[in-house]
Design a protein around this motif. Structure first.
Motif, PDB file in Angstrom:
ATOM      1  N   MET A  78      52.240  22.740   6.092  1.00 24.38           N
ATOM      2  CA  MET A  78      52.140  24.148   6.474  1.00 24.38           C
ATOM      3  C   MET A  78      51.073  24.860   5.643  1.00 24.38           C
ATOM      4  O   MET A  78      50.345  25.727   6.163  1.00 24.38           O
ATOM      5  N   LEU A  79      50.958  24.515   4.369  1.00 27.15           N
ATOM      6  CA  LEU A  79      49.949  25.140   3.520  1.00 27.15           C
ATOM      7  C   LEU A  79      48.550  24.914   4.078  1.00 27.15           C
ATOM      8  O   LEU A  79      47.718  25.841   4.109  1.00 27.15           O
ATOM      9  N   ALA A  80      48.296  23.690   4.533  1.00 24.60           N
ATOM     10  CA  ALA A  80      46.995  23.409   5.143  1.00 24.60           C
ATOM     11  C   ALA A  80      46.784  24.281   6.375  1.00 24.60           C
ATOM     12  O   ALA A  80      45.676  24.797   6.610  1.00 24.60           O
ATOM     13  N   ALA A  81      47.845  24.479   7.161  1.00 23.66           N
ATOM     14  CA  ALA A  81      47.740  25.315   8.358  1.00 23.66           C
ATOM     15  C   ALA A  81      47.527  26.783   7.990  1.00 23.66           C
ATOM     16  O   ALA A  81      46.789  27.504   8.665  1.00 23.66           O
ATOM     17  N   VAL A  82      48.180  27.251   6.912  1.00 21.16           N
ATOM     18  CA  VAL A  82      47.997  28.635   6.458  1.00 21.16           C
ATOM     19  C   VAL A  82      46.542  28.865   6.063  1.00 21.16           C
ATOM     20  O   VAL A  82      45.927  29.888   6.434  1.00 21.16           O
ATOM     21  N   ILE A  83      45.982  27.918   5.319  1.00 20.14           N
ATOM     22  CA  ILE A  83      44.569  28.031   4.921  1.00 20.14           C
ATOM     23  C   ILE A  83      43.676  28.010   6.165  1.00 20.14           C
ATOM     24  O   ILE A  83      42.691  28.759   6.257  1.00 20.14           O
ATOM     25  N   PHE A  91      52.567  24.418  11.266  1.00 13.38           N
ATOM     26  CA  PHE A  91      53.672  25.354  11.041  1.00 13.38           C
ATOM     27  C   PHE A  91      54.978  24.788  11.586  1.00 13.38           C
ATOM     28  O   PHE A  91      56.019  24.822  10.914  1.00 13.38           O
ATOM     29  N   MET A  92      54.934  24.283  12.795  1.00 11.32           N
ATOM     30  CA  MET A  92      56.149  23.824  13.460  1.00 11.32           C
ATOM     31  C   MET A  92      56.781  22.648  12.721  1.00 11.32           C
ATOM     32  O   MET A  92      58.009  22.547  12.638  1.00 11.32           O
ATOM     33  N   PHE A  93      55.954  21.770  12.156  1.00 10.23           N
ATOM     34  CA  PHE A  93      56.492  20.621  11.423  1.00 10.23           C
ATOM     35  C   PHE A  93      57.326  21.094  10.232  1.00 10.23           C
ATOM     36  O   PHE A  93      58.443  20.611  10.009  1.00 10.23           O
ATOM     37  N   ALA A  94      56.791  22.049   9.473  1.00  8.68           N
ATOM     38  CA  ALA A  94      57.521  22.553   8.297  1.00  8.68           C
ATOM     39  C   ALA A  94      58.823  23.206   8.710  1.00  8.68           C
ATOM     40  O   ALA A  94      59.872  23.007   8.070  1.00  8.68           O
ATOM     41  N   PHE A  95      58.797  23.977   9.796  1.00 11.90           N
ATOM     42  CA  PHE A  95      60.001  24.673  10.225  1.00 11.90           C
ATOM     43  C   PHE A  95      61.013  23.710  10.833  1.00 11.90           C
ATOM     44  O   PHE A  95      62.225  23.931  10.720  1.00 11.90           O
ATOM     45  N   ALA A  96      60.542  22.647  11.475  1.00 10.50           N
ATOM     46  CA  ALA A  96      61.453  21.656  12.052  1.00 10.50           C
ATOM     47  C   ALA A  96      62.159  20.847  10.967  1.00 10.50           C
ATOM     48  O   ALA A  96      63.297  20.402  11.157  1.00 10.50           O
ATOM     49  N   VAL A  97      61.490  20.635   9.836  1.00 14.53           N
ATOM     50  CA  VAL A  97      62.155  19.987   8.698  1.00 14.53           C
ATOM     51  C   VAL A  97      63.240  20.898   8.152  1.00 14.53           C
ATOM     52  O   VAL A  97      64.369  20.471   7.879  1.00 14.53           O
ATOM     53  N   LYS A  98      62.901  22.165   7.990  1.00 14.00           N
ATOM     54  CA  LYS A  98      63.855  23.115   7.412  1.00 14.00           C
ATOM     55  C   LYS A  98      65.041  23.343   8.340  1.00 14.00           C
ATOM     56  O   LYS A  98      66.164  23.555   7.891  1.00 14.00           O
ATOM     57  N   ALA A  99      64.808  23.282   9.666  1.00 10.82           N
ATOM     58  CA  ALA A  99      65.803  23.749  10.640  1.00 10.82           C
ATOM     59  C   ALA A  99      67.175  23.059  10.568  1.00 10.82           C
ATOM     60  O   ALA A  99      68.172  23.777  10.577  1.00 10.82           O
ATOM     61  N   PRO A 100      67.392  21.768  10.585  1.00 12.28           N
ATOM     62  CA  PRO A 100      66.485  20.640  10.803  1.00 12.28           C
ATOM     63  C   PRO A 100      66.600  20.099  12.229  1.00 12.28           C
ATOM     64  O   PRO A 100      67.653  20.216  12.863  1.00 12.28           O
ATOM     65  N   MET A 101      65.511  19.512  12.728  1.00 10.62           N
ATOM     66  CA  MET A 101      65.487  18.927  14.063  1.00 10.62           C
ATOM     67  C   MET A 101      65.318  17.421  13.980  1.00 10.62           C
ATOM     68  O   MET A 101      64.705  16.905  13.043  1.00 10.62           O
ATOM     69  N   GLY A 108      64.038  28.443   8.796  1.00 12.85           N
ATOM     70  CA  GLY A 108      63.212  27.600   9.654  1.00 12.85           C
ATOM     71  C   GLY A 108      63.189  28.078  11.089  1.00 12.85           C
ATOM     72  O   GLY A 108      62.120  28.225  11.698  1.00 12.85           O
ATOM     73  N   THR A 109      64.349  28.323  11.673  1.00 12.03           N
ATOM     74  CA  THR A 109      64.391  28.769  13.070  1.00 12.03           C
ATOM     75  C   THR A 109      63.877  30.196  13.208  1.00 12.03           C
ATOM     76  O   THR A 109      63.211  30.529  14.193  1.00 12.03           O
ATOM     77  N   TYR A 110      64.170  31.032  12.220  1.00 10.28           N
ATOM     78  CA  TYR A 110      63.629  32.395  12.237  1.00 10.28           C
ATOM     79  C   TYR A 110      62.105  32.361  12.222  1.00 10.28           C
ATOM     80  O   TYR A 110      61.446  33.119  12.952  1.00 10.28           O
ATOM     81  N   ALA A 111      61.524  31.493  11.395  1.00 13.89           N
ATOM     82  CA  ALA A 111      60.066  31.418  11.287  1.00 13.89           C
ATOM     83  C   ALA A 111      59.429  30.917  12.573  1.00 13.89           C
ATOM     84  O   ALA A 111      58.276  31.247  12.862  1.00 13.89           O
ATOM     85  N   MET A 112      60.151  30.107  13.344  1.00  6.15           N
ATOM     86  CA  MET A 112      59.617  29.709  14.650  1.00  6.15           C
ATOM     87  C   MET A 112      59.388  30.934  15.527  1.00  6.15           C
ATOM     88  O   MET A 112      58.365  31.049  16.211  1.00  6.15           O
ATOM     89  N   LEU A 113      60.347  31.845  15.516  1.00  7.75           N
ATOM     90  CA  LEU A 113      60.220  33.071  16.305  1.00  7.75           C
ATOM     91  C   LEU A 113      59.114  33.975  15.778  1.00  7.75           C
ATOM     92  O   LEU A 113      58.313  34.516  16.548  1.00  7.75           O
ATOM     93  N   ARG A 114      59.055  34.146  14.461  1.00  7.27           N
ATOM     94  CA  ARG A 114      58.104  35.106  13.897  1.00  7.27           C
ATOM     95  C   ARG A 114      56.690  34.551  13.835  1.00  7.27           C
ATOM     96  O   ARG A 114      55.738  35.276  14.153  1.00  7.27           O
ATOM     97  N   TYR A 115      56.520  33.306  13.412  1.00  9.00           N
ATOM     98  CA  TYR A 115      55.182  32.793  13.148  1.00  9.00           C
ATOM     99  C   TYR A 115      54.650  31.895  14.262  1.00  9.00           C
ATOM    100  O   TYR A 115      53.542  32.116  14.747  1.00  9.00           O
ATOM    101  N   CYS A 116      55.420  30.892  14.665  1.00  8.38           N
ATOM    102  CA  CYS A 116      54.910  29.975  15.685  1.00  8.38           C
ATOM    103  C   CYS A 116      54.612  30.705  16.993  1.00  8.38           C
ATOM    104  O   CYS A 116      53.522  30.568  17.557  1.00  8.38           O
ATOM    105  N   LEU A 117      55.555  31.483  17.478  1.00  3.37           N
ATOM    106  CA  LEU A 117      55.384  32.132  18.769  1.00  3.37           C
ATOM    107  C   LEU A 117      54.346  33.241  18.719  1.00  3.37           C
ATOM    108  O   LEU A 117      53.552  33.392  19.657  1.00  3.37           O
ATOM    109  N   GLN A 118      54.310  34.019  17.643  1.00  2.00           N
ATOM    110  CA  GLN A 118      53.440  35.185  17.629  1.00  2.00           C
ATOM    111  C   GLN A 118      52.013  34.877  17.185  1.00  2.00           C
ATOM    112  O   GLN A 118      51.059  35.455  17.704  1.00  2.00           O
ATOM    113  N   LEU A 119      51.851  33.941  16.237  1.00  2.00           N
ATOM    114  CA  LEU A 119      50.502  33.576  15.825  1.00  2.00           C
ATOM    115  C   LEU A 119      49.830  32.646  16.826  1.00  2.00           C
ATOM    116  O   LEU A 119      48.608  32.676  16.988  1.00  2.00           O
TER     117      LEU A 119
END
Length: 510
Positions: free
Chosen positions: A181-186, A224-234, A264-275
């Motif tokens: 995710m850090l690489a994706a943020v950069i 982004f999605m990979f990091a959130f899927a680990v946290k979720a977890p999926m 993790g699931t919250y971040a999917m809504l806020r970051y994955c979908l909107q960015l």
């Protein structure tokens, strides 16, 4: 600008409370416990005041705070809350004092153990709250990763002999996701920089990513999605969680599954979908398929578990599949149902795992076959365990039912086959919950269970509000949905998704 920095107070109170708690004299463990509990109740009061002032039909982000932080890189301290974040903030601040009471004796006799244990829980609460209200991507990332540190020590230091191994697996999985995710943020920063100056402000990034090459956005979305899927977890990134549930203290496991994993699931809504709205729509069929696999696979594996804590962990993973399915259905019913599911899942999982933990702490084993006839010697424990179990299988009248129903409705209009397959989990959940109850609670009293005591007053104080919330939100979920729905509408408008028109409506005469 708000006269009172409510959101800063919300997370700074538990952060400062954690420092104060750990610095209290070692000879006063009870003082440390009561201090941490008082701080958590103070956070609950702040969140309550925040909720009372929140206007569901008002601005998208409310109580916004914005201050310069690292201006050279466009990093700012920006906080703001919408209805989705507020629902999860309230879940967090309600559960933490309950968990502190539930884990009152978890630290044992080690020196300063009570101080450290309580302080770590408060530290996790502070970091989760920052993650939920951060509007700066760097601010979110820092606390998204930082919460791994107190969780690692809560798991490894206070669990069973095998807990350090489970803690290390948890840490490695989540660090790997965080680095990607850090690489994706950069990448987001570099791709959206204008005139050499970039920004990490979510509100600006939503507009700036619209001009970036779609193929590049697809790559960053996956990061982004990979990091959130680990946290979720999926599935297939879930394997770290059952070990944590089995070897950590039940209180720690609940903190992980009901609070931390929600980020993790919250971040999917806020970051994955909107960015990445176009990438989200492109990948939605694949992610929905993985969510269905998560639901069915985890439910089947849960049936075969021999340890009650591992079984509950797989039940939780299956429920996370429903949450992700509703998010990527890209419908108002699906996303409202998913957000409500996050709240209801947290309450139901906390109730089921804490009650099971009270029982396991007495017998010293989580092996299901070691139990039997518990309802004859501990009827209140068995009765509350049944209610929590029925909530986990989404029994009508209990909180998870309406959220799962909304997810399935919202998914069906977009992906009918996925909804039908996911609905099969209702049968599987009935199998693992009712069979678990039959084996542990009914029949003759198994040798060794005759000494099992019923819930003591402290445990009743833990369980009673959770059962009350399951019933209240099952009968009347409208107050929570009223907060959630406008925020879901904003998210869908950013993504550019609309609810599909039912086939019957399409063919109706004008």
């Amino acid at each position: 600008m708000n006269a009172i920095p409510w959101l800063s107070a919300l997370w700074l109170l538990p952060a400062v409370g954690a420092v104060v708690t750990v610095l209290l004299p070692a000879r006063h463990p009870q003082l440390a416990k009561y201090t941490a509990l008082s701080v958590s109740l103070g956070v609950l009061v702040v969140a309550g005041a925040l909720a009372m002032q929140f206007e569901p039909g008002g601005d998208r982000y409310q109580f916004v705070e914005s201050h310069a932080w690292i201006p050279t890189f466009g990093v700012r301290y920006i906080l703001g809350v919408d209805g989705i974040a507020l629902a999860l903030v309230l879940l967090t601040v309600v559960l933490v004092p309950v968990l502190l009471i539930a884990g009152w004796n978890d630290a044992g006799e080690r020196r300063r153990g009570c101080h450290t244990y309580a302080a770590l829980i408060l530290a996790v609460e502070a970091m989760v709250l920052v993650s939920l209200v951060a509007l700066d991507l760097v601010l979110f990332y820092i606390f998204f990763e930082a919460m791994l540190i107190p969780m690692y020590f809560l798991i490894g230091r206070y669990g069973s002999a095998k807990a350090p191994g489970a803690a290390m697996k948890f840490l490695l999985y989540n660090l790997a996701g965080g680095l990607i995710m850090l690489a994706a943020v950069i990448g987001v920063y570099a791709a959206t920089a204008s005139g050499g100056m970039g920004s990490f402000d979510m509100r600006q990034l939503v507009e700036r990513t619209a001009t970036v090459d779609p193929q590049l956005l697809n790559v960053m979305f996956v990061g982004f999605m990979f990091a959130f899927a680990v946290k979720a977890p999926m599935w297939p990134l879930h394997s770290w969680l059952p070990g944590v549930a089995q070897h950590a203290k039940p209180t720690t496991a609940v903190l992980m599954m009901a609070v931390v994993d929600k980020v993790g699931t919250y971040a999917m809504l806020r970051y994955c979908l909107q960015l990445f709205p176009d990438a989200s729509k492109s990948f939605a069929p694949v992610i929905s398929a993985l969510a269905v696999v998560t639901i069915i696979y985890s439910a089947i594996v849960a049936i075969g578990q021999t340890d009650v804590m591992r079984l509950i962990a797989y039940v939780s993973i299956s429920h996370y599949g429903f949450i992700v399915l509703g998010i990527f259905a890209m419908t108002s019913q699906g996303q409202s149902g998913s957000t409500l599911y996050m709240v209801n899942h947290g309450i139901a999982t906390a109730a089921l795992m804490l009650i099971a933990g009270f029982l396991v702490s007495q017998r010293g084993t989580g092996i299901i076959t070691a139990y039997g006839g518990v309802q004859k010697v501990a009827p209140v424990l068995a009765g509350t365990f049944l209610v929590a179990g029925l909530a986990s299988l989404s029994m009508p009248g209990l909180a998870p039912f309406i959220s799962e129903f909304l997810v399935l409705i919202g998914t069906f209009v977009r992906y009918p086959l996925a909804a039908v397959i996911a609905a099969a989990a209702l049968v599987l959940s009935a199998i693992y919950v009712l069979w678990l109850y039959q084996r542990m609670m009914t029949g003759p009293v198994t040798e060794g269970n005759e000494r099992v005591r019923d819930l003591v007053p402290r445990e009743v104080v833990v369980v009673a509000p959770l059962i009350a919330l399951l019933i209240a939100l099952g009968v009347y979920p409208k107050p929570v949905l009223d907060i959630i729905d406008p925020a879901v509408g904003h998210t869908l408008s950013v993504v550019g998704a609309e609810d599909p028109v039912p086939a019957t409506a399409q063919g109706a005469p004008k």
